[in-house]
Scaffold this active site. Structure first.
Site, PDB file in Angstrom:
ATOM      1  CB  SER A 135      -0.857  -0.036   1.271  1.00 58.88           C
ATOM      2  OG  SER A 135      -1.601   1.150   1.408  1.00 58.88           O
ATOM      3  CE  LYS A 161      -4.659  -0.020   0.368  1.00 52.85           C
ATOM      4  NZ  LYS A 161      -5.239  -0.794   1.498  1.00 52.85           N
ATOM      5  CE  LYS A 163      -4.031   3.791   2.251  1.00 50.96           C
ATOM      6  NZ  LYS A 163      -5.245   3.206   2.838  1.00 50.96           N
ATOM      7  CG  ASP A 188      -7.798   2.166   0.807  1.00 50.57           C
ATOM      8  OD1 ASP A 188      -8.950   2.645   0.915  1.00 50.57           O
ATOM      9  OD2 ASP A 188      -7.199   1.603   1.754  1.00 50.57           O
ATOM     10  CD  GLU A 213      -8.716  -1.087   0.853  1.00 51.60           C
ATOM     11  OE1 GLU A 213      -7.767  -1.275   0.065  1.00 51.60           O
ATOM     12  OE2 GLU A 213      -8.585  -1.147   2.088  1.00 51.60           O
ATOM     13  CG  ASP A 238     -10.390  -1.173   5.229  1.00 48.36           C
ATOM     14  OD1 ASP A 238     -10.688  -1.565   6.359  1.00 48.36           O
ATOM     15  OD2 ASP A 238      -9.286  -0.633   4.989  1.00 48.36           O
ATOM     16  CE  LYS A 262      -7.054  -2.346   6.975  1.00 50.73           C
ATOM     17  NZ  LYS A 262      -7.275  -0.884   6.896  1.00 50.73           N
ATOM     18  N   GLY A 290      -3.791  -4.001   6.228  1.00 47.15           N
ATOM     19  CA  GLY A 290      -2.728  -3.643   7.174  1.00 47.15           C
ATOM     20  C   GLY A 290      -3.033  -2.337   7.870  1.00 47.15           C
TER      21      GLY A 290
HETATM   22  O1  OSB Z   1      -7.140   1.641   4.712  1.00 46.67           O
HETATM   23  O2  OSB Z   1      -5.860  -0.003   4.446  1.00 46.67           O
HETATM   24  C1  OSB Z   1      -6.081   1.089   4.951  1.00 46.67           C
HETATM   25  C2  OSB Z   1      -2.992   2.235   6.892  1.00 46.67           C
HETATM   26  C3  OSB Z   1      -3.580   2.913   7.934  1.00 46.67           C
HETATM   27  C4  OSB Z   1      -4.951   3.030   7.959  1.00 46.67           C
HETATM   28  C5  OSB Z   1      -5.739   2.448   6.966  1.00 46.67           C
HETATM   29  C6  OSB Z   1      -5.148   1.756   5.925  1.00 46.67           C
HETATM   30  C7  OSB Z   1      -3.757   1.668   5.876  1.00 46.67           C
HETATM   31  C8  OSB Z   1      -3.035   1.042   4.796  1.00 46.67           C
HETATM   32  C9  OSB Z   1      -1.650   0.571   5.134  1.00 46.67           C
HETATM   33  O3  OSB Z   1      -3.422   0.960   3.658  1.00 46.67           O
HETATM   34  C10 OSB Z   1      -1.423  -0.873   4.945  1.00 46.67           C
HETATM   35  C11 OSB Z   1      -0.084  -1.257   5.525  1.00 46.67           C
HETATM   36  O4  OSB Z   1       0.892  -1.192   4.800  1.00 46.67           O
HETATM   37  O5  OSB Z   1      -0.036  -1.626   6.712  1.00 46.67           O
HETATM   38 MG    MG Z   2      -8.295   0.471   3.378  1.00 51.47          MG
END
Ligand code: OSB
Ligand code: MG
Length: 368
Positions: A135, A161, A163, A188, A213, A238, A262, A290
């Site tokens: 991510s 992925k 953001k 995401d 996402e 999510d 998660k 994550g």
């Molecule tokens: O939405 O998946 C998410 C990190 C913090 C809060 C929300 C998210 C995330 C990530 C990071 O996408 C995933 C990772 O590398 O741990």
């Molecule tokens: Mg997410």
């Protein structure tokens, strides 16, 4: 198992690179760890909430409060039939799933040691090599993002992925697809859009993404169902999925074609398995999300990712991407094929380094 002692710790860990989402930038983590002593064994859990109540309402402070004032008094000194008694016992306490998960997952760690098997086998895992993705947060420039993608693809990660948020989406995807036409790509939004953006979101279909996402509100199912009817790209939920019932309703409503699980968000291994089982019954693929976890939460994520329904690459990647030195030994690494090999020793499969944990500790409280 009888719970003899529980210790709460807050550790501070600087990230090697900032992580930015539609709700802000994180440069260092504050992580609450739970250490449980039962039957002469030690188990570890991690509260996976963010520093601020932005991803969900939990924070290190709320987790500490819920653990200290409710979850610890309700379990300390008591004989529990097993880890799954934690969610049953605290059913009346609404929400605070990340605090609950940290305690329950520490008990799974203990139970797996007691039975002398790897945690992933105890929970019913079958996959021994987990597909891994990354991510990548919002960067200061598109050039910086392209460079990051280049590095991660080179390292072998199977899915990238990104953001996104209004102003950092179609313009960015245009450039990314131009340079990397063949990579498996998803985005995401962490709830950065509303249905008023419907026409704009339709443009995402051009980039043949694996999924989008959580584009809409963090607790919504109904509007996502509307959006999914209007676009071709698969939606993945999510934030909106807290338990197996949410998963069933989202799937039946047509709100998503994929679900991210998660451990913290759904409240621990017992609930995570239930979400997984519902998705499997409906043939909805799942993957492990994550929360910028330390090695302890990461080790739990690896165990969960071995369940048979985890068919898409997760956001569980190498320790080095987050920490100059992780708090577990060995650290998590990926193979050249973009996979994580699951450990074969009993318990977590990674040893928490008491030394490094102690050095990172900002506060500590012991009960029992
Ligand atoms: O939405 O998946 C998410 C990190 C913090 C809060 C929300 C998210 C995330 C990530 C990071 O996408 C995933 C990772 O590398 O741990
Ligand atoms: Mg997410």
């Amino acid at each position: 198992m009888k719970i003899d002692q529980i210790e709460l710790r807050e550790i501070r860990l600087p990230l090697v690179h900032f992580f930015e989402t539609s709700f802000g930038r994180t440069t260092a983590r504050r992580i609450v760890l739970v250490r449980v002593e039962a039957s002469g064994l030690t188990g570890w859990g991690e509260v996976t909430c963010g520093e601020q109540p932005l991803y969900n309402y939990e924070t290190p402070e709320t987790a500490w409060h819920i653990l200290r004032d409710y979850l610890i008094p309700g379990t300390l000194g008591r004989e529990l039939s097993g880890p799954s008694e934690v969610p049953t016992r605290f059913k009346a306490i609404r929400g605070h799933n990340m605090a609950k998960a940290a305690l329950e997952n520490a008990l799974w760690d203990i139970q797996s040691q007691q039975e002398g098997k790897p945690l992933w086998k105890l929970i019913g895992g079958t996959l021994e090599e987990i597909p891994s993705g990354v991510s990548i947060g919002i960067q200061d420039s598109i050039e910086q993002l392209l460079e990051k993608i280049h590095c991660e693809v080179g390292a072998g990660y199977q899915r990238i992925k990104l953001k996104v948020k209004p102003g950092w989406d179609v313009n960015v995807l245009e450039r990314v697809r131009d340079r990397f036409p063949g990579i498996v790509l998803s985005v995401d939004a962490n709830s950065a859009y509303t249905l008023a953006d419907l026409e704009h979101l339709k443009n995402f279909d051009r980039f043949y993404l694996l999924m989008i996402e959580q584009p809409l509100h963090w607790n919504d199912i109904v509007d996502h169902a509307r959006l999914q009817r209007e676009i071709k790209t698969s939606l993945c939920l999510d934030e909106s999925i807290h338990d197996a019932d949410d998963a069933r309703k989202a799937i039946e409503a047509g709100a998503c074609k994929i679900i991210n699980i998660k451990l913290g968000r759904v409240g621990g291994f017992t609930s995570a398995r239930q979400v997984h089982d519902v998705c499997r019954a409906y043939r909805i693929p799942v993957w492990c999300g994550g929360m910028l976890e330390s090695g302890i939460g990461r080790a739990h994520n690896i165990a969960m990712s071995t369940l048979p329904g985890f068919t898409l690459p997760g956001d569980v990647s190498a320790s080095r991407r987050y920490w100059s030195q992780d708090i577990i030994d060995p650290e998590v690494t990926i193979t050249g094929a973009g996979t994580i090999l699951v450990p074969h020793t009993s318990g977590l499969g990674y040893s928490p380094s008491l030394d490094r944990i102690e050095r990172a500790t900002a506060r500590k409280e012991t009960f029992g």
